[in-house]
Every structure is written in structure tokens, then in C-alpha cells.
Write a protein that holds these residues in place. Structure first.
Motif, PDB file in Angstrom:
ATOM      1  N   ASP A 185      14.300  15.196  -1.383  1.00 18.60           N
ATOM      2  CA  ASP A 185      14.883  14.330  -0.346  1.00 18.60           C
ATOM      3  C   ASP A 185      16.193  14.937   0.166  1.00 18.60           C
ATOM      4  O   ASP A 185      16.402  15.084   1.377  1.00 18.60           O
ATOM      5  CB  ASP A 185      15.118  12.938  -0.962  1.00 18.60           C
ATOM      6  CG  ASP A 185      15.874  11.967  -0.061  1.00 18.60           C
ATOM      7  OD1 ASP A 185      15.824  12.139   1.168  1.00 18.60           O
ATOM      8  OD2 ASP A 185      16.502  11.027  -0.591  1.00 18.60           O
ATOM      9  N   GLY A 186      17.065  15.335  -0.749  1.00 15.48           N
ATOM     10  CA  GLY A 186      18.370  15.880  -0.360  1.00 15.48           C
ATOM     11  C   GLY A 186      18.250  17.195   0.388  1.00 15.48           C
ATOM     12  O   GLY A 186      18.896  17.391   1.428  1.00 15.48           O
ATOM     13  N   VAL A 187      17.418  18.096  -0.126  1.00 12.03           N
ATOM     14  CA  VAL A 187      17.283  19.417   0.514  1.00 12.03           C
ATOM     15  C   VAL A 187      16.690  19.253   1.916  1.00 12.03           C
ATOM     16  O   VAL A 187      17.153  19.878   2.883  1.00 12.03           O
ATOM     17  CB  VAL A 187      16.404  20.356  -0.351  1.00 12.03           C
ATOM     18  CG1 VAL A 187      16.055  21.628   0.409  1.00 12.03           C
ATOM     19  CG2 VAL A 187      17.119  20.698  -1.659  1.00 12.03           C
ATOM     20  N   LEU A 188      15.682  18.401   2.035  1.00  9.05           N
ATOM     21  CA  LEU A 188      15.050  18.236   3.353  1.00  9.05           C
ATOM     22  C   LEU A 188      15.989  17.540   4.333  1.00  9.05           C
ATOM     23  O   LEU A 188      16.062  17.913   5.507  1.00  9.05           O
ATOM     24  CB  LEU A 188      13.726  17.471   3.222  1.00  9.05           C
ATOM     25  CG  LEU A 188      12.637  18.199   2.428  1.00  9.05           C
ATOM     26  CD1 LEU A 188      11.328  17.434   2.485  1.00  9.05           C
ATOM     27  CD2 LEU A 188      12.427  19.625   2.918  1.00  9.05           C
ATOM     28  N   THR A 189      16.709  16.519   3.862  1.00  7.59           N
ATOM     29  CA  THR A 189      17.651  15.834   4.759  1.00  7.59           C
ATOM     30  C   THR A 189      18.709  16.817   5.262  1.00  7.59           C
ATOM     31  O   THR A 189      19.071  16.818   6.441  1.00  7.59           O
ATOM     32  CB  THR A 189      18.334  14.660   4.032  1.00  7.59           C
ATOM     33  OG1 THR A 189      17.321  13.775   3.575  1.00  7.59           O
ATOM     34  CG2 THR A 189      19.294  13.915   4.937  1.00  7.59           C
ATOM     35  N   ALA A 190      19.198  17.669   4.352  1.00  6.29           N
ATOM     36  CA  ALA A 190      20.257  18.607   4.746  1.00  6.29           C
ATOM     37  C   ALA A 190      19.729  19.670   5.712  1.00  6.29           C
ATOM     38  O   ALA A 190      20.418  20.048   6.654  1.00  6.29           O
ATOM     39  CB  ALA A 190      20.856  19.277   3.505  1.00  6.29           C
ATOM     40  N   THR A 191      18.506  20.140   5.493  1.00  5.60           N
ATOM     41  CA  THR A 191      18.079  21.357   6.213  1.00  5.60           C
ATOM     42  C   THR A 191      16.997  21.156   7.261  1.00  5.60           C
ATOM     43  O   THR A 191      16.871  21.956   8.191  1.00  5.60           O
ATOM     44  CB  THR A 191      17.515  22.391   5.201  1.00  5.60           C
ATOM     45  OG1 THR A 191      16.309  21.860   4.623  1.00  5.60           O
ATOM     46  CG2 THR A 191      18.528  22.722   4.122  1.00  5.60           C
ATOM     47  N   ASN A 192      16.119  20.175   7.049  1.00  2.67           N
ATOM     48  CA  ASN A 192      14.946  19.984   7.918  1.00  2.67           C
ATOM     49  C   ASN A 192      14.075  21.248   7.946  1.00  2.67           C
ATOM     50  O   ASN A 192      13.383  21.520   8.928  1.00  2.67           O
ATOM     51  CB  ASN A 192      15.379  19.603   9.344  1.00  2.67           C
ATOM     52  CG  ASN A 192      14.215  19.129  10.202  1.00  2.67           C
ATOM     53  OD1 ASN A 192      13.246  18.575   9.695  1.00  2.67           O
ATOM     54  ND2 ASN A 192      14.275  19.369  11.498  1.00  2.67           N
ATOM     55  N   LEU A 193      14.074  22.019   6.849  1.00  2.72           N
ATOM     56  CA  LEU A 193      13.264  23.245   6.813  1.00  2.72           C
ATOM     57  C   LEU A 193      11.993  23.038   5.998  1.00  2.72           C
ATOM     58  O   LEU A 193      11.885  22.104   5.199  1.00  2.72           O
ATOM     59  CB  LEU A 193      14.090  24.390   6.214  1.00  2.72           C
ATOM     60  CG  LEU A 193      15.288  24.844   7.064  1.00  2.72           C
ATOM     61  CD1 LEU A 193      16.098  25.908   6.324  1.00  2.72           C
ATOM     62  CD2 LEU A 193      14.839  25.363   8.424  1.00  2.72           C
ATOM     63  N   LEU A 194      11.064  23.958   6.173  1.00  2.00           N
ATOM     64  CA  LEU A 194       9.777  23.914   5.472  1.00  2.00           C
ATOM     65  C   LEU A 194       9.941  24.472   4.055  1.00  2.00           C
ATOM     66  O   LEU A 194      10.604  25.497   3.860  1.00  2.00           O
ATOM     67  CB  LEU A 194       8.782  24.780   6.249  1.00  2.00           C
ATOM     68  CG  LEU A 194       7.355  24.856   5.707  1.00  2.00           C
ATOM     69  CD1 LEU A 194       6.644  23.515   5.892  1.00  2.00           C
ATOM     70  CD2 LEU A 194       6.566  25.959   6.424  1.00  2.00           C
ATOM     71  N   LEU A 195       9.310  23.817   3.095  1.00  2.00           N
ATOM     72  CA  LEU A 195       9.343  24.345   1.729  1.00  2.00           C
ATOM     73  C   LEU A 195       8.089  25.156   1.403  1.00  2.00           C
ATOM     74  O   LEU A 195       8.132  26.069   0.575  1.00  2.00           O
ATOM     75  CB  LEU A 195       9.510  23.204   0.723  1.00  2.00           C
ATOM     76  CG  LEU A 195      10.863  22.488   0.810  1.00  2.00           C
ATOM     77  CD1 LEU A 195      10.908  21.274  -0.105  1.00  2.00           C
ATOM     78  CD2 LEU A 195      12.001  23.446   0.459  1.00  2.00           C
ATOM     79  N   ALA A 196       6.997  24.821   2.049  1.00  2.00           N
ATOM     80  CA  ALA A 196       5.741  25.539   1.775  1.00  2.00           C
ATOM     81  C   ALA A 196       5.937  27.030   2.030  1.00  2.00           C
ATOM     82  O   ALA A 196       6.496  27.436   3.047  1.00  2.00           O
ATOM     83  CB  ALA A 196       4.619  24.992   2.664  1.00  2.00           C
ATOM     84  N   GLY A 197       5.484  27.841   1.093  1.00  2.00           N
ATOM     85  CA  GLY A 197       5.543  29.288   1.252  1.00  2.00           C
ATOM     86  C   GLY A 197       6.881  29.912   0.888  1.00  2.00           C
ATOM     87  O   GLY A 197       6.989  31.135   0.809  1.00  2.00           O
ATOM     88  N   LYS A 198       7.891  29.097   0.652  1.00  2.00           N
ATOM     89  CA  LYS A 198       9.213  29.665   0.308  1.00  2.00           C
ATOM     90  C   LYS A 198       9.274  30.012  -1.178  1.00  2.00           C
ATOM     91  O   LYS A 198       8.706  29.307  -2.018  1.00  2.00           O
ATOM     92  CB  LYS A 198      10.318  28.648   0.613  1.00  2.00           C
ATOM     93  CG  LYS A 198      10.697  28.592   2.069  1.00  2.00           C
ATOM     94  CD  LYS A 198      12.127  28.122   2.280  1.00  2.00           C
ATOM     95  CE  LYS A 198      12.540  28.253   3.734  1.00  2.00           C
ATOM     96  NZ  LYS A 198      11.589  27.757   4.710  1.00  2.00           N
ATOM     97  N   VAL A 199       9.997  31.078  -1.488  1.00  2.00           N
ATOM     98  CA  VAL A 199      10.288  31.377  -2.891  1.00  2.00           C
ATOM     99  C   VAL A 199      11.456  30.481  -3.308  1.00  2.00           C
ATOM    100  O   VAL A 199      12.562  30.599  -2.763  1.00  2.00           O
ATOM    101  CB  VAL A 199      10.653  32.860  -3.099  1.00  2.00           C
ATOM    102  CG1 VAL A 199      10.997  33.110  -4.565  1.00  2.00           C
ATOM    103  CG2 VAL A 199       9.510  33.760  -2.646  1.00  2.00           C
ATOM    104  N   ALA A 200      11.173  29.560  -4.229  1.00  2.00           N
ATOM    105  CA  ALA A 200      12.193  28.593  -4.659  1.00  2.00           C
ATOM    106  C   ALA A 200      12.500  28.834  -6.129  1.00  2.00           C
ATOM    107  O   ALA A 200      11.593  28.795  -6.967  1.00  2.00           O
ATOM    108  CB  ALA A 200      11.692  27.169  -4.439  1.00  2.00           C
ATOM    109  N   VAL A 201      13.752  29.094  -6.424  1.00  2.00           N
ATOM    110  CA  VAL A 201      14.159  29.381  -7.804  1.00  2.00           C
ATOM    111  C   VAL A 201      14.783  28.122  -8.395  1.00  2.00           C
ATOM    112  O   VAL A 201      15.697  27.542  -7.801  1.00  2.00           O
ATOM    113  CB  VAL A 201      15.169  30.545  -7.842  1.00  2.00           C
ATOM    114  CG1 VAL A 201      15.724  30.735  -9.246  1.00  2.00           C
ATOM    115  CG2 VAL A 201      14.507  31.819  -7.332  1.00  2.00           C
ATOM    116  N   VAL A 202      14.268  27.695  -9.545  1.00  2.00           N
ATOM    117  CA  VAL A 202      14.832  26.541 -10.248  1.00  2.00           C
ATOM    118  C   VAL A 202      15.540  27.066 -11.490  1.00  2.00           C
ATOM    119  O   VAL A 202      14.905  27.659 -12.368  1.00  2.00           O
ATOM    120  CB  VAL A 202      13.726  25.534 -10.637  1.00  2.00           C
ATOM    121  CG1 VAL A 202      14.317  24.366 -11.425  1.00  2.00           C
ATOM    122  CG2 VAL A 202      13.013  25.025  -9.386  1.00  2.00           C
ATOM    123  N   ALA A 203      16.847  26.865 -11.539  1.00  2.00           N
ATOM    124  CA  ALA A 203      17.626  27.324 -12.698  1.00  2.00           C
ATOM    125  C   ALA A 203      17.723  26.191 -13.696  1.00  2.00           C
ATOM    126  O   ALA A 203      18.349  25.170 -13.421  1.00  2.00           O
ATOM    127  CB  ALA A 203      19.014  27.759 -12.257  1.00  2.00           C
TER     128      ALA A 203
END
Ligand code: ADE
Length: 409
Positions: A186-204
Motif C-alpha cells: 500500500d505504502g510503496v504504491l501510494t508513494a510511486t504509482n509504479l508497477l511491481l510486476a517484473g521488477k527485481v525487489a530485494v527484501v532485507a
């Protein structure tokens, strides 16, 4: 900015209508008044769900005081509504560090009987002061606060019993995993309005919150990489199907990094130097120290805010990265916090733990205490009821079998 009272009332109503477990506790509290005459000082993320908890404690007879758990996590509309209902509240979205600290002092000045803490800043203040006053005990909402309380206990200086709500099954298995999992998105999408599908996302970090964030990012089609310092958790992440590697290897691949470690300096200068161009940096840990802002600022040649909750840092080699929500808890800075039904469970545990301290705190040792098992079970049963899920019951033979050490091969 002062909140809108009518909007705040509606937000509280919406939250209350979707918090049935806490609602049932509130009705019992109204009848029994177990906190009559007591003052409860609570440092929490002051948004609508938190206000529902504050009002439940008030219904139990307590004088309730609220202060912000983080300078960016406050919902000013909710503050207006909870103030109207008689809860003295020190919180304003975007408040300065000075105002945040003044809120803590104001809560202590009220001479509380019970403390509700999220991150252990208020408990730490009491211990810096060195005087427990009337405090019967405290409850703690989050992993970081539990870590601090255990350090305090180890130092032999803990002054009162502290119930670690975070460690209850009905807290971390749901709030940390499903709550953080959803609210970070919710927070990431509200801030950016970007697509998550296909992105390399690193969870620390692959604790309960990290597991939730990784699962939800994967659910949205991201290519998830996990970083860990703990071999057991690293193996768990690998067997859950994620690539696992050190941050130094992950940083050049990452299009989004979410830190969920509870530690400090997880993304620091050495990583900033190799971050992929365009990388989004978000933190979901309690404090804003997981992504080093100092290192970002030290290495960048230009810095500007490009949209709410998004700061752009440009480096001499032409790369640009984006820090979301000032590096503070992204789910509350830019998002709306955990889903209402999840906070219903966490705050039901809080309400019952406060009641437990009010009734029994004086006789409890100044130690870290788990949430009593009967409270965890009562919240589980209440949460399960609307699903219409039936449970099996152990037969007498099964009880005997469970309780026997002689039965084997
Ligand atoms: N809303 C209120 N308290 C919260 C917390 N600790 N985490 C996420 N959302 C919240």
C-alpha cells in the motif's frame, strides 16, 4: 495541519465497524470498568484503528493519553475525532523531533499507571529518568521494542513488568506477516504509482514481516531476492523459493529494496555506490535507520523531492535513486497502516494485556512477560468465529496420550 473532524469521525466509525474482536472487549469493558481510576499513556501510530483502541481503554474507565509513535505516521483527521471523544492526544503528521519528544514527556507527566508502547521509546524515557512512578507495567507492540526491552532486562535495570504483545502468536503470525505484507505494498504504491510486476525487489530481513513482504511482492509478480544475516532464515527463504544473496550483490540488481530488519545501516555507502539506476528504497522497520540517509546525502550531488513521499538522489556518475517516505515506516508514512482486521487482533491483545497489568501488574516481577496464553487463545477463538470454522476437540484418550511420557514404541 489540523485534521478534518467529520472525516475523522467517519474514519473511526469505519475502523470500529471492522474491528469486531476489540468491539466485544469494549462492550465487556463498559460493563466491568476494569481500568477505572487508572491513567494509560500510549505511544502508538495515531491513526483510526489506534483511536478505536484508545476509546476501548477509555470505556474501561481509564484516562487515556496518546502520543505519536513516529513523526510521519499520524492521521490528523483521526486525531481530531479522538480528541473530540476526550482522549488527550499529542500527535501531528510531519511533527518535528522536538514535538515528538515533547509528546513523550507530556505522557510521562500524566503519571501513568500503565504504558502502551510501540518501539519502547516511552519505556526508555522512564528508565533514563530512573523512577518508575506509579507504573504497574507496560505493553510492547513491535519487534524492535521487544529487542530493546530484552536488552534492558539483561542489563538488570528493567523497573516494571513488560508484556511483549508482539511475541504473541495472534500478533506476529498475522500482524507482522499479513499486516506488514499488505501495508508495505500500500505504502510503496501510494508513494510511486509504479508497477511491481517484473521488477527485481530485494527484501532485507526474513523475519515474520519480511516473509510477509516477500510473499506479497511475489504475489504481484515481482522477482524477489532476500538478504539475511541468519543462516536459518536464509535457508527458509531459499526453500520458500527466493534467491538469497548479500546486499552487496543484490544492490546492483534491485529496482526496489524494502528493509525489514529492525537493524541499522542495512543499505549504507558501500551499497549506495553500486545501486541500480532508478532503484526505489523503502523501509518497513520501526526506525528510520535501516537505509542510511546520511550516506545517501553524503554521496549524492543533487537531492530534491519529486512527489509526496519520494526524494530523488542524483550521483556524479549519472545514477538516480529514490528514497520513499523519508526512510520511515513506508506503510504508515505513505500508506494507511495495517489492514483494519489485522489491527483488530493486535489491539485486542493490547487491550487484554493492559487489563491484565491493571489487575495483576503489582504482583508481577519486573521482567519481560509473554502475553498470557489464555489471552492469545481467547483472541484466536474470537477471530475465528466469523469464519464459521469448526475445531476438533481432543478425545480423553488423546489428552492422556499427550500428557504421558511413558507411551512410545
Ligand atoms: N496502525 C496502528 N499501529 C500500527 C502498527 N504498529 N503497524 C501498522 N499499522 C498500524
Amino acid at each position: 495541519m489540523p485534521g478534518d473532524l467529520e472525516r475523522g469521525r467517519l474514519k473511526l466509525q469505519w475502523a470500529r465497524d471492522h474491528m469486531p474482536v476489540l468491539g466485544a472487549i469494549r462492550r465487556r469493558f463498559e460493563a466491568e470498568r476494569p481500568l477505572a481510576g487508572l491513567t494509560v499513556s500510549a505511544v502508538l501510530h495515531v491513526e483510526a484503528k489506534t483511536c478505536v483502541l484508545a476509546l476501548a481503554l477509555q470505556s474501561a474507565g481509564a484516562e487515556v493519553r496518546l502520543a505519536a509513535g513516529n513523526p510521519l505516521s499520524t492521521d490528523d483527521d483521526a486525531v481530531a475525532a479522538v480528541r473530540e471523544a476526550g482522549v488527550t492526544t499529542f500527535a501531528e503528521k510531519g511533527e518535528s523531533l522536538g514535538a515528538y519528544r515533547a509528546g513523550l514527556e507530556a505522557l510521562l507527566a500524566a503519571d501513568p499507571d500503565v504504558i502502551v508502547d510501540d518501539g519502547a521509546d516511552l519505556v526508555a524515557r522512564v528508565h533514563e529518568r530512573g523512577d518508575r512512578g506509579r507504573i504497574r507495567g507496560s505493553t510492547e507492540e513491535t519487534t524492535t521494542g521487544v529487542t530493546r526491552l530484552r536488552a534492558l532486562e539483561r542489563s538488570g535495570r528493567l523497573l516494571f513488568p513488560a508484556i511483549v504483545v508482539n511475541d504473541a502468536d495472534m500478533k506476529h503470525l498475522f500482524d507482522n506477516r499479513y499486516g506488514t505484507g499488505q501495508s508495505v505494498i500500500d505504502g510503496v504504491l501510494t508513494a510511486t504509482n509504479l508497477l511491481l510486476a517484473g521488477k527485481v525487489a530485494v527484501v532485507a530481513g526474513y523475519g515474520w514481516s519480511g516473509k510477509g513482504v516477500a510473499a506479497r511482492l511475489r504475489g504481484l509478480g515481482a522477482d524477489v531476492v532476500v538478504t539475511e544475516v541468519d543462516p536459518v532464515r536464509a535457508l527458509e527463504a531459499r526453500l520458500d523459493g527466493f534467491r538469497v544473496m548479500p546486499m552487496l550483490d543484490a544492490a546492483p540488481l534491485a529496482q526496489l529494496i524494502v528493509t525489514v530488519t529492525g537493524s541499522t545501516g542495512v543499505v549504507r555507502a558501500e551499497h549506495v555506490k553500486v545501486l541500480r539506476d532508478g532503484c526505489l528504497l523503502a523501509n518497513a522497520g520501526h526506525f528510520d535507520v535501516e537505509v542510511s540517509r546520511t550516506d545517501l546525502e553524503g554521496l549524492a550531488v543533487a537531492h530534491r523531492t519529486v512527489r509526496p513521499y519520494v526524494e530523488e538522489y542524483r550521483f556524479a556518475d549519472g545514477r538516480t535513486v529514490y528514497l520513499l517516505g523519508e526512510g520511515r515506516l513506508i506503510n504508515l508514512a505513505a500508506g494507511q497502516g495495517h489492514p483494519v482486521e489485522i489491527m483488530d487482533l493486535s489491539f485486542a491483545l493490547q487491550a487484554l494485556s493492559v487489563e491484565h497489568l491493571a489487575r495483576h501488574g503489582s504482583g508481577m516481577a519486573p521482567k519481560v512477560h509473554p502475553v498470557p496464553a489464555e489471552i492469545d487463545r481467547a483472541v484466536a477463538e474470537a477471530a475465528l468465529a466469523p469464519f464459521g470454522v469448526g475445531l476438533d476437540a481432543l478425545t480423553d484418550e488423546q489428552v492422556r496420550y499427550r500428557d504421558s511420557w511413558t507411551e512410545g514404541t
